[in-house]
Design a protein around this motif. Sequence first.
Motif, PDB file in Angstrom:
ATOM      1  N   GLY A 190     -36.266  15.769  43.375  1.00 19.37           N
ATOM      2  CA  GLY A 190     -37.084  16.382  42.344  1.00 19.37           C
ATOM      3  C   GLY A 190     -37.647  15.402  41.334  1.00 19.37           C
ATOM      4  N   THR A 191     -37.432  14.093  41.538  1.00 25.10           N
ATOM      5  CA  THR A 191     -37.925  13.104  40.585  1.00 25.10           C
ATOM      6  C   THR A 191     -39.448  13.130  40.490  1.00 25.10           C
ATOM      7  OG1 THR A 191     -35.996  11.708  40.983  1.00 25.10           O
ATOM      8  CG2 THR A 191     -37.907  10.654  39.995  1.00 25.10           C
ATOM      9  N   ALA A 192     -40.117  13.315  41.614  1.00 25.10           N
ATOM     10  CA  ALA A 192     -41.585  13.354  41.597  1.00 25.10           C
ATOM     11  C   ALA A 192     -42.082  14.556  40.802  1.00 25.10           C
ATOM     12  CB  ALA A 192     -42.129  13.407  43.019  1.00 25.10           C
ATOM     13  N   VAL A 193     -41.406  15.689  40.925  1.00 27.74           N
ATOM     14  CA  VAL A 193     -41.804  16.883  40.167  1.00 27.74           C
ATOM     15  C   VAL A 193     -41.570  16.657  38.672  1.00 27.74           C
ATOM     16  CG1 VAL A 193     -41.337  19.337  39.824  1.00 27.74           C
ATOM     17  CG2 VAL A 193     -41.373  18.404  42.120  1.00 27.74           C
ATOM     18  N   ALA A 194     -40.442  16.026  38.332  1.00 31.64           N
ATOM     19  CA  ALA A 194     -40.151  15.752  36.919  1.00 31.64           C
ATOM     20  C   ALA A 194     -41.181  14.792  36.328  1.00 31.64           C
ATOM     21  CB  ALA A 194     -38.745  15.184  36.774  1.00 31.64           C
ATOM     22  N   LEU A 195     -41.548  13.752  37.073  1.00 30.93           N
ATOM     23  CA  LEU A 195     -42.577  12.825  36.599  1.00 30.93           C
ATOM     24  C   LEU A 195     -43.915  13.531  36.423  1.00 30.93           C
ATOM     25  CD1 LEU A 195     -41.974   9.499  38.515  1.00 30.93           C
ATOM     26  CD2 LEU A 195     -42.086   9.805  36.059  1.00 30.93           C
TER      27      LEU A 195
END
Length: 149
Positions: free
Chosen positions: A112-117
């Motif tokens: 989910g790092t891409a969504v958080a960014l």
Amino acid sequence: MVHGGKLVWQILRIVCGFIAGVLAAGVFLSWGLFQTGGPDQDPIAFAAMLGTGLVTASVLGSLAFVPAAVAIVLAEALAWRGIIYHLAAAGLIALGLWTLGNETMASGPRPGTAVALAAGFFGGLVYWIIAGRSSGQWRSKKPESPNPL
């Protein structure tokens, strides 16, 4: 020199921009992690996603307040109006909050790092549209001295 009226309006824009940016990031983060469709496909899941987005926005706002305040004060003091600064600052804040408390970064980024960014970038974009484009404009320019010649 400080122009008082412009400063008051800029403070109002900053508060509104921060709230709108946090709301946008919270709803985007919830939408990205729930991956729900529109309200016509599953209205219950869509309503749950919106409710979770509002709760997420309140948590994000409380956690991101201090780093965002530092970034906003820097932008105002140095009159940084660029979209790149605001997107990068919001993205770094989002990444910092997302990785907070994660001791196992050696195995790679958390899911989910891409969504958080992306949520951070979206929140930064909303803030820039409302308040970031006018950073530092509350300062009056010094009047030029007349040329004696």
